[in-house]
Design a protein around this motif. Structure first.
Motif, short mmCIF file in Angstrom:
data_model
loop_
_atom_site.label_atom_id
_atom_site.label_comp_id
_atom_site.label_asym_id
_atom_site.label_seq_id
_atom_site.Cartn_x
_atom_site.Cartn_y
_atom_site.Cartn_z
N UNK A 1 0.83 -1.21 0.00
CA UNK A 1 0.00 0.00 0.00
C UNK A 1 0.86 1.26 0.00
N UNK A 2 1.95 1.22 0.74
CA UNK A 2 2.86 2.37 0.80
C UNK A 2 3.38 2.77 -0.57
N UNK A 3 3.54 1.78 -1.46
CA UNK A 3 4.15 2.04 -2.76
C UNK A 3 3.15 2.10 -3.91
N UNK A 4 1.86 2.05 -3.61
CA UNK A 4 0.84 2.12 -4.65
C UNK A 4 0.52 3.59 -4.96
N UNK A 5 0.52 3.92 -6.24
CA UNK A 5 0.40 5.31 -6.63
C UNK A 5 -1.03 5.84 -6.53
N UNK A 6 -1.09 7.16 -6.38
CA UNK A 6 -2.36 7.89 -6.28
C UNK A 6 -2.33 8.99 -7.33
N UNK A 7 -3.43 9.13 -8.07
CA UNK A 7 -3.53 10.12 -9.15
C UNK A 7 -4.61 11.12 -8.77
N UNK A 8 -4.25 12.39 -8.72
CA UNK A 8 -5.17 13.42 -8.26
C UNK A 8 -5.42 14.45 -9.35
N UNK B 1 -7.60 -3.37 0.97
CA UNK B 1 -6.79 -2.78 -0.08
C UNK B 1 -7.41 -3.08 -1.45
N UNK B 2 -7.83 -2.03 -2.14
CA UNK B 2 -8.53 -2.16 -3.41
C UNK B 2 -8.51 -0.79 -4.10
N UNK B 3 -8.76 -0.71 -5.40
CA UNK B 3 -8.89 0.61 -6.03
C UNK B 3 -10.06 1.38 -5.41
N UNK B 4 -9.82 2.65 -5.12
CA UNK B 4 -10.85 3.48 -4.50
C UNK B 4 -10.81 4.89 -5.07
N UNK B 5 -11.98 5.52 -5.13
CA UNK B 5 -12.07 6.92 -5.48
C UNK B 5 -12.50 7.71 -4.26
N UNK B 6 -11.98 8.91 -4.11
CA UNK B 6 -12.36 9.77 -2.98
C UNK B 6 -12.16 11.21 -3.39
N UNK C 1 -9.42 12.03 -6.30
CA UNK C 1 -8.23 11.19 -6.32
C UNK C 1 -8.60 9.74 -6.58
N UNK C 2 -7.79 9.09 -7.43
CA UNK C 2 -7.93 7.66 -7.66
C UNK C 2 -6.78 6.96 -6.96
N UNK C 3 -7.12 6.09 -6.02
CA UNK C 3 -6.16 5.33 -5.22
C UNK C 3 -6.09 3.93 -5.81
N UNK C 4 -4.94 3.59 -6.37
CA UNK C 4 -4.87 2.38 -7.19
C UNK C 4 -4.99 1.09 -6.39
N UNK C 5 -4.53 1.07 -5.14
CA UNK C 5 -4.62 -0.15 -4.33
C UNK C 5 -4.46 0.23 -2.87
N UNK C 6 -5.53 0.70 -2.25
CA UNK C 6 -5.41 1.36 -0.96
C UNK C 6 -6.56 1.04 -0.02
#
Length: 536
Positions: free
Chosen positions: A246-253, A430-435, A450-455
């Motif tokens: 989770x620490x290394x999974x990218x987030x796109x905002x 831990x799963x793809x999530x939008x927030x 933000x799209x959280x790829x695996x969080x």
């Protein structure tokens, strides 16, 4: 065929759905052999109407929409609509006889596009991933276990991002939301980023970059391991630790400057829906049909798309929240109060599900102001000014500690059951999530999606803390499809640009007539928000 309901209007008048509309206003006109009734469902907003025409015992009910802020008068022959200094005369019936166009469109223009007939005549789009998940859920409780297995197929999962020696440092950060508080300066190649930021080979983690093709839009990329140690160590009683993946999974905002932009929200053709969630097992199901007394919103018509007349002002869409099935609490404090605290929503001033106290709510007011907050009795009292509202559980961020200058995570961020965060029964979250979050910086305000790829909700809270968010709400989840967001430019009846926070979301753009459309600009089965320029 046009939408119609052959029902008894007296029953419709006293229906629980209409009883929720405390600001409704009705007019009745009697003719020799017919009767016309018009209900303005919220006289303070004036966008949705029900028109009932009864002739020789046959009744038809139409759902009408006036998509602009206007002054409207209902007369013996139709509507008189004043927009600005122009008065539009819109006769829709003669001697009580209503004639509507025969059209298969979800929005049928009337009176030169001043009024629209709403009708759910086209099936809403559903991605293959969503269709599979909904089908599997329909086979019982063990179907959820199969859905949980699908959640393990995540993009950008746990692969340590490879830094590069240098890149383009973002300038003028004062015109964007706060840059993220990171432990050190790191540059990355912007793999996965779907927003065009120009000819840049490397970007600085946590910094904002202007979207090349869209005014008032900026984008950023981060991963939790880059966040400052002070933030990562704060509020340990509320936020759980993150694993290496989770620490290394990218987030796109992507951020939207709210100075000239506002939002809308619309119910999908199917979801979220109304009625009881099966999760509401700790409260009596009284009334039987739903928390508000109904399990169908008829005679309202859910189109699942932006009204086409608004596309020229619209620039983006992003997802709504959970389906009704997951939109109530099964565990914890909120499971036994306020009818299991079902999530509420309001569209065009019409209450579709009563908002529950304390839940995270994204609100749009009549004057175009966007807010994000926990619902209170004061909000209920001010409901006459609310055009759109969507709840989705408890907050991820619930304020700013002014002394420490740090965002405060929500009380239930680290609590799977009481937070109703979804995931597996073993709390494998831990799963793809939008927030989304709200950032207030000096005299500027920004809505960040933000799209959280695996969080998990824990890393969402940490990321939003890093960016200085004032408040944050969870949205939809489990795949890039369900977290779909797009930024677009609609001009001359075509989409000249379609871009995405995460590039794989382009797989859910819809091809029709040889052209690509962002989903939500055509009928969609699930709810969503859209971003548009304010009316001048």
């Amino acid at each position: 065929m046009i939408a119609l309901m052959l029902v008894n209007w007296a029953i419709a008048q006293s229906s629980p759905l209409l009883d929720l509309q405390i600001y409704k206003e009705e007019k009745t006109f009697k003719f020799a052999t017919s009767e016309v009734k018009v209900i303005n469902l919220n006289k303070n907003i004036g966008r949705w109407f029900l028109l009932s025409a009864t002739t020789k015992g046959q009744q038809r009910i139409y759902n009408l929409e006036i998509p602009f802020a206007v002054d409207t008068e209902v007369t013996e022959s139709g509507f008189k609509i004043k927009r600005g200094t122009v008065l539009h005369d819109c006769p829709l019936w003669k001697d009580g006889i209503v004639a509507m166009p025969n059209s298969a469109e979800n929005y049928v223009p009337l009176c030169r596009g001043i009024i629209y007939l709403r009708q759910q005549s086209k099936k809403g789009y559903e991605s293959n991933t969503e269709a599979a998940a909904n089908s599997i859920r329909g086979i019982g409780s063990w179907g959820e276990e199969l859905v949980d297995a699908v959640k393990s197929l995540r993009p950008d999962q746990g692969v340590a991002p490879k830094g590069i020696a240098s890149g383009a440092e973002a300038n003028d950060q004062k015109n964007f939301p706060f840059p993220a508080k990171v432990e050190s300066k790191i540059f990355l190649q912007p793999r996965g980023l779907g927003i065009d930021i120009g000819n840049i080979s490397g970007i600085q983690v946590g910094q904002w970059y202007k979207a090349e093709n869209f005014d008032g839009v900026s984008t950023s990329v981060i991963y939790p391991a880059a966040i400052s140690k002070k933030i990562m160590g704060s509020y340990p009683q509320r936020v759980n630790g993150l694993d290496g993946s989770e620490n290394n999974s990218q987030v796109y905002l992507v951020a939207f400057d709210l100075e000239n932009l506002t939002l809308g929200w619309t119910h999908g053709t199917t979801y979220p829906g109304v009625g009881w969630s099966s999760r509401a097992r700790n409260v009596p199901h009284n009334p039987v049909l739903g928390p508000d007394g109904f399990n169908s919103a008829k005679p309202l018509e859910f189109t699942g798309q932006i009204n086409p007349i608004l596309l020229s002002r619209s620039i983006a869409t992003f997802p709504g929240g959970f389906h009704l099935e997951h939109g109530a609490f099964k565990y914890g404090k909120y499971s036994s109060i306020n009818k299991a605290s079902h999530y509420g929503y309001i569209e065009n001033g019409v209450v579709l599900a009563t908002p529950s106290p304390d839940l995270a709510t994204l609100i749009v007011y009549k004057n175009g102001k966007v807010d994000m907050k926990s619902w209170t009795a004061e909000d209920k009292a001010n409901q006459s000014e609310i055009v759109f509202a969507r709840q989705n559980g408890v907050p991820l961020i619930e304020g700013i500690d002014a002394k420490e200058a740090i965002s405060i995570p929500g009380e239930y961020v680290g609590s799977w059951g009481p937070g109703n965060w979804s995931g597996s029964a073993e709390a494998a979250l831990r799963t793809p999530r939008g927030a989304a979050c709200l950032v207030e910086r000096e005299n500027k305000r920004f809505l960040v999606y933000a799209f959280f790829s695996s969080h998990t909700p824990n890393s969402i809270a940490r990321v939003f803390q890093a960016y200085g968010c004032k408040y944050a709400i969870h949205l939809d989840m489990n795949s890039a499809s369900q977290s779909y967001a797009a930024v677009f430019k609609f001009q001359g009846s075509v989409f000249q640009k379609i871009e995405h926070p995460y590039s794989e979301m382009k797989n859910d753009d819809i091809k029709s007539g040889g052209e690509y459309f962002p989903r939500n600009t055509l009928p969609d089965n699930k709810d969503f928000f859209w971003v548009m320029r304010k009316e001048q």
